[in-house]
Design an enzyme around this catalytic site. Structure first.
Site, PDB file in Angstrom:
ATOM      1  N   LYS A 229       0.821  -1.224   0.000  1.00 27.73           N
ATOM      2  CA  LYS A 229       0.000   0.000   0.000  1.00 27.73           C
ATOM      3  C   LYS A 229       0.852   1.269   0.000  1.00 27.73           C
ATOM      4  O   LYS A 229       0.321   2.371  -0.187  1.00 27.73           O
ATOM      5  CB  LYS A 229      -0.955  -0.024   1.188  1.00 27.73           C
TER       6      LYS A 229
ATOM      7  N   ASN B 203       0.030  -9.137   0.519  1.00 27.93           N
ATOM      8  CA  ASN B 203      -0.900  -9.823   1.393  1.00 27.93           C
ATOM      9  C   ASN B 203      -0.283 -11.094   1.986  1.00 27.93           C
ATOM     10  O   ASN B 203       0.144 -11.974   1.251  1.00 27.93           O
ATOM     11  CB  ASN B 203      -2.154 -10.187   0.588  1.00 27.93           C
TER      12      ASN B 203
ATOM     13  N   GLY C  89      -3.466 -15.674   5.338  1.00 29.30           N
ATOM     14  CA  GLY C  89      -4.047 -15.989   6.636  1.00 29.30           C
ATOM     15  C   GLY C  89      -3.874 -14.919   7.688  1.00 29.30           C
ATOM     16  O   GLY C  89      -4.252 -15.134   8.844  1.00 29.30           O
ATOM     17  N   SER C  90      -3.311 -13.757   7.336  1.00 25.89           N
ATOM     18  CA  SER C  90      -3.108 -12.716   8.339  1.00 25.89           C
ATOM     19  C   SER C  90      -4.453 -12.155   8.797  1.00 25.89           C
ATOM     20  O   SER C  90      -5.448 -12.195   8.066  1.00 25.89           O
ATOM     21  CB  SER C  90      -2.225 -11.599   7.786  1.00 25.89           C
TER      22      SER C  90
END
Length: 337
Positions: free
Chosen positions: A131, A171, A174-175
């Protein structure tokens, strides 16, 4: 590499921190000291149930906030290596509480830099995010500022034996708050909400993130932003992997969210080098040239205009591959069987 070294990790009770600590204790049993620096006493207590200071004599738990420079200075005494993982990360919360995000992600980063420069720290690796590349939300903007601060810290280190580097990845599978655990929780309802059918994301496991940080501790020259070469997935394939029989209503993109994750923009291409497993975005005005960096790291410059985003990535995971990875990297109670 880390035996007989002292390491501090800010935000050490988060998902990355726990995975990093677990890996370091397994691979480097002779580590001198491992300091978990975070502001949440309950998370520290919970973490100490797995990593107690009686079983691991070098581990320490420091209550502290990166907003508090004096506490950082105290925690950094005798530290050789710093991993900076502390941040406010929730996009909606950052939009609603912008200056709180700035105080942690920007001012906290500068506090850490100042404290490291005044200590005997030799390596600093800061965690970034996709981001931060062409940011469209406040969280991304603060992480871009943070990245710039850590990169520029190399300009003011003088004769100190210290290197500041940044690792940027997308990404984490599973976070907390990401789409995979969200879909796993929603599967029983028979409905998996899709923001946009065209949406894609990069995919990296927590362990791959840890390994990248460990690689950067040993190899980074200082000033670069390291980006891993990792596969992408389509949000529709995640839904197929988790709930093939579920309805998939399209609900629209949330504020501050991109259709595709970006990690290297076309504007970055003129300073980006391919070093094999990773890309390295080099700082302008660095003490080394692109040619010197390539020679030392065995890399080659990318083509002008090159960009790296999850939508145009060469490698996409299939629904079957995603299903297998979820079973490996996500908690057993989230089994997709």
């Amino acid at each position: 590499m880390l035996n007989n070294k002292s390491i501090l990790i800010t935000g050490g009770t988060g998902s990355f921190g726990k995975a990093f600590v677990r890996t370091v204790l397994q691979r480097y049993p002779d580590i001198k000291r491992l300091v978990i620096f975070s502001r949440d006493e309950l998370k520290q207590y919970d973490m100490a149930q797995e990593f107690s200071d009686t079983k691991y004599t070098g581990i320490r738990y420091f209550i502290g906030d990166v907003r508090d420079e004096a506490r950082l200075r105290r925690a950094l005494e005798g530290i050789d290596i710093v991993i900076h993982a502390a941040a406010l990360k929730q996009v909606p919360a950052a939009e609603y509480n912008p200056f709180e995000c700035i105080k942690t992600n920007v001012l906290g980063a500068q506090n850490l830099i100042e404290a490291c420069l005044d200590s005997k720290v030799q390596r600093v690796v800061a965690l970034s995010t996709d981001k931060a590349a062409a940011p469209i939300n406040l969280y991304g903007a603060t992480k871009l500022c943070s990245d710039k601060l850590f990169v520029a810290a190399n300009n003011i280190k003088g004769s100190r034996d210290i290197r500041f580097s940044v690792v940027r990845y997308g990404n984490v599978m599973g976070s907390r708050g990401s789409v995979i655990p969200f879909f796993l929780d929603k599967r029983a309802s028979g409905v998996l909400p899709i923001t946009d059918a065209a949406m894609t994301r990069f995919n990296i496991s927590l362990q791959e993130g840890v390994d990248m940080v460990l690689w950067s501790i040993e190899h980074a020259l200082g000033g670069e932003v390291l980006v891993p070469k990792i596969p992408s997935y389509r949000i529709t394939d995640v839904a197929e992997a988790i709930g093939p029989e579920c309805a998939r209503p399209v609900i629209g993109v949330r504020p501050g969210e991109k259709i595709h994750e970006e990690m290297i923009t076309a504007s970055d291409s003129f300073n980006t080098v391919d070093i094999g497993k990773y890309y390295a975005i080099l700082p302008m005005g660095a003490r080394y040239s692109i040619q010197d960096y390539c020679q030392q790291m065995g890399g080659v410059p990318v083509a002008p205009g090159f960009s790296y985003d999850s939508g145009t990535n060469e490698h996409f995971l299939t629904a079957a591959e995603l299903r297998e990875l979820i079973q490996i990297h996500v908690d057993p109670h989230h089994s997709v069987e």
